[in-house]
Structure formats: structure tokens, C-alpha cells
Scaffold this active site. Structure first.
Site, PDB file in Angstrom:
ATOM      1  N   SER A 143       0.842  -1.194   0.000  1.00 40.19           N
ATOM      2  CA  SER A 143       0.000   0.000   0.000  1.00 40.19           C
ATOM      3  C   SER A 143       0.877   1.242   0.000  1.00 40.19           C
ATOM      4  O   SER A 143       1.952   1.245   0.607  1.00 40.19           O
ATOM      5  CB  SER A 143      -0.923   0.027   1.220  1.00 40.19           C
ATOM      6  OG  SER A 143      -1.621   1.270   1.289  1.00 40.19           O
ATOM      7  N   TYR A 156      -2.314  -0.314  10.171  1.00 37.46           N
ATOM      8  CA  TYR A 156      -2.456  -0.833   8.808  1.00 37.46           C
ATOM      9  C   TYR A 156      -1.227  -0.490   7.978  1.00 37.46           C
ATOM     10  O   TYR A 156      -0.675  -1.352   7.281  1.00 37.46           O
ATOM     11  CB  TYR A 156      -3.716  -0.255   8.158  1.00 37.46           C
ATOM     12  CG  TYR A 156      -3.861  -0.622   6.701  1.00 37.46           C
ATOM     13  CD1 TYR A 156      -4.257  -1.906   6.320  1.00 37.46           C
ATOM     14  CD2 TYR A 156      -3.617   0.318   5.697  1.00 37.46           C
ATOM     15  CE1 TYR A 156      -4.390  -2.244   4.988  1.00 37.46           C
ATOM     16  CE2 TYR A 156      -3.746  -0.020   4.363  1.00 37.46           C
ATOM     17  CZ  TYR A 156      -4.131  -1.297   4.013  1.00 37.46           C
ATOM     18  OH  TYR A 156      -4.263  -1.636   2.678  1.00 37.46           O
TER      19      TYR A 156
END
Length: 249
Positions: A143, A156
């Protein structure tokens, strides 16, 4: 049919990016195992692939971070795919967008279990067999927030940073045996073009939310022979989110 005769396991393949990747790999000739928690959605993906002449099967799994769950999925997929897995896509993910002071221990553990431990033990279960068979391709989903800090979702972001680091470590470990390991780092991607997170793409060259098919196309490339010289790389497919400065208006 760039992947004719190949087999693939895609985790988190019942929605969004995972679904698009599974469909795209099958469209290029791969026999795909669609892995996920929701059987109804999994069956829908399998039906979509089979309707267009592709090969697919569904395996219900809860990747809870345990070695046992990862091994069970590896064994089930290997059986369905005729004894081998050529392509592994570690896509399943858990997202938490809270601030550090709001994140409880259970949430922290869940995010790391799904995003780090599960791909770790799944790769451990599958990569040696790939090497013994002469090679394979592993694709991890990272990500952009792993490398560009934002004030929410720290756990995250950290988990995706760990997976991108594992991409390089696994490339060094398994690459000499013929197993290519790379990652894709998507920008904000969703099937809903009006998703609230669209604002995070404002000011980028692309200027709007990305579509899952863009990530799927990158996965097909990394899985195929054209990418034979690509090892240990994190490929940004993010509309310019990481590579281009966003100037506030």
C-alpha cells in the site's frame, strides 16, 4: 492466454482488488483458486470465471494468522490445482483506519494476523514446492501508506510496510530457486467511484480513485514470463500518488 497451463491461488478474492485479480488471471488461461471467507461471493466469482470459459474453484478460509489455517489453504488449493501452485497472490487484508491512541490490542493483533502472519505462513507453505517444481511467482499487495505517512491507520500502514519488506527478504531467499517475489502497491482503489477515500487521490496526476482492473493488469504482468527479470520490486500502481508531488491549491 499469457498464463495458459498455469495455476494460481488468490487470497481475499471475493471482492474488489482480489476479485479483479482472480478474474484477470483466469482470463489469461490460469486455473484459479478463489480463496475467501464468504462462500456466496466466492461462488459468484467462480461462476463469472467459468461463464467466460475459465477454470476456477472456491475454497472457504478464514486466514486468522495461524500456521494451521495457512497450511490448510495451501493443501486444499494444491489438491484442486492438480498438485501444484504456480502463482500465489497474497491479497487478503484487514484495514483499520483509527488513530494510534484509538487502536486496541485486539484490532492490532487482527490486522497483523491477516496482513503479515497469514501471507508469511502461506508463503512458507507454498514457496518450497514452487522451487522444487522449477519456479513460480508470488505477488504481495502492499500500500502507498506504507511509505507516505498519513495521520490515521498507523497499524495498517505498518503491516503493509512489513509485507513490502518481506517481499524483498523472500526475493533474496527464494529467488535463486526460481521463485520470483514482487509486490504491487495500489493507490486508492475501489469499485465505487464515489467512495469517501477518493479525496486522497485529489491532486494526483490521475486525479481520482482507481479501478480494481488496473491492479489486476499489473498482477497478470508480474505473474507472467515477461516479468522474468523483475525480482524484489514494489510496483506502484497508484495514479501517481507516490511518485509525484501534490501541490495544495
Amino acid at each position: 492466454m499469457r498464463l495458459a497451463g498455469k495455476t494460481a491461488l488468490v487470497t481475499g478474492a471475493t471482492s474488489n482488488i482480489g476479485r479483479a485479480i482472480a478474474v484477470a488471471l483466469a482470463a489469461q488461461g490460469a486455473h484459479v483458486v478463489v480463496a475467501g471467507r464468504n462462500k456466496q461471493r466466492g461462488d459468484e466469482v467462480v461462476a463469472q470465471i467459468r461463464t467466460t470459459g475459465g477454470q476456477a474453484d472456491f475454497v472457504a478460509v478464514d486466514l486468522d494468522g495461524s500456521k494451521a489455517a495457512a497450511q490448510a489453504l495451501a493443501d486444499a488449493a494444491t489438491r484442486l490445482l492438480g498438485g501444484r501452485i504456480d502463482i500465489l497472490v497474497n491479497n487478503a487484508g484487514a484495514i483499520d483506519g483509527g488513530r494510534t491512541t484509538e487502536t486496541d490490542e485486539a484490532t492490532f493483533d487482527q490486522v497483523y494476523a491477516v496482513n503479515v502472519k497469514s501471507p508469511y505462513f502461506l508463503t512458507a507453505a507454498i514457496a518450497p514446492a514452487m522451487a522444487a517444481a522449477g519456479g513460480g511467482a508470488i505477488i504481495n499487495l502492499g500500500s502507498w501508506v506504507a511509505r507516505l505517512g498519513i495521520p490515521i491507520g498507523a497499524v495498517y500502514a505498518a503491516s503493509k510496510g512489513a509485507l513490502e519488506t518481506l517481499t524483498r527478504a523472500w526475493s533474496a531467499e527464494f529467488g535463486p530457486s526460481g521463485v520470483r517475489v514482487n509486490a504491487i502497491s495500489p493507490g486508492v482503489v475501489h469499485t465505487d467511484p464515489d467512495h469517501p477515500a477518493t479525496s486522497m487521490m485529489t491532486g494526483t496526476p490521475y486525479g481520482r480513485i482507481g479501478e480494481p482492473d488496473a491492479i489486476a493488469s499489473a498482477a497478470v504482468f508480474l505473474a507472467g514470463d515477461e516479468a522474468a527479470f523483475i525480482h524484489g520490486t514494489v510496483l506502484d500502481v497508484d495514479g501517481g500518488r507516490m511518485g509525484v508531488a501534490v501541490i495544495a491549491g
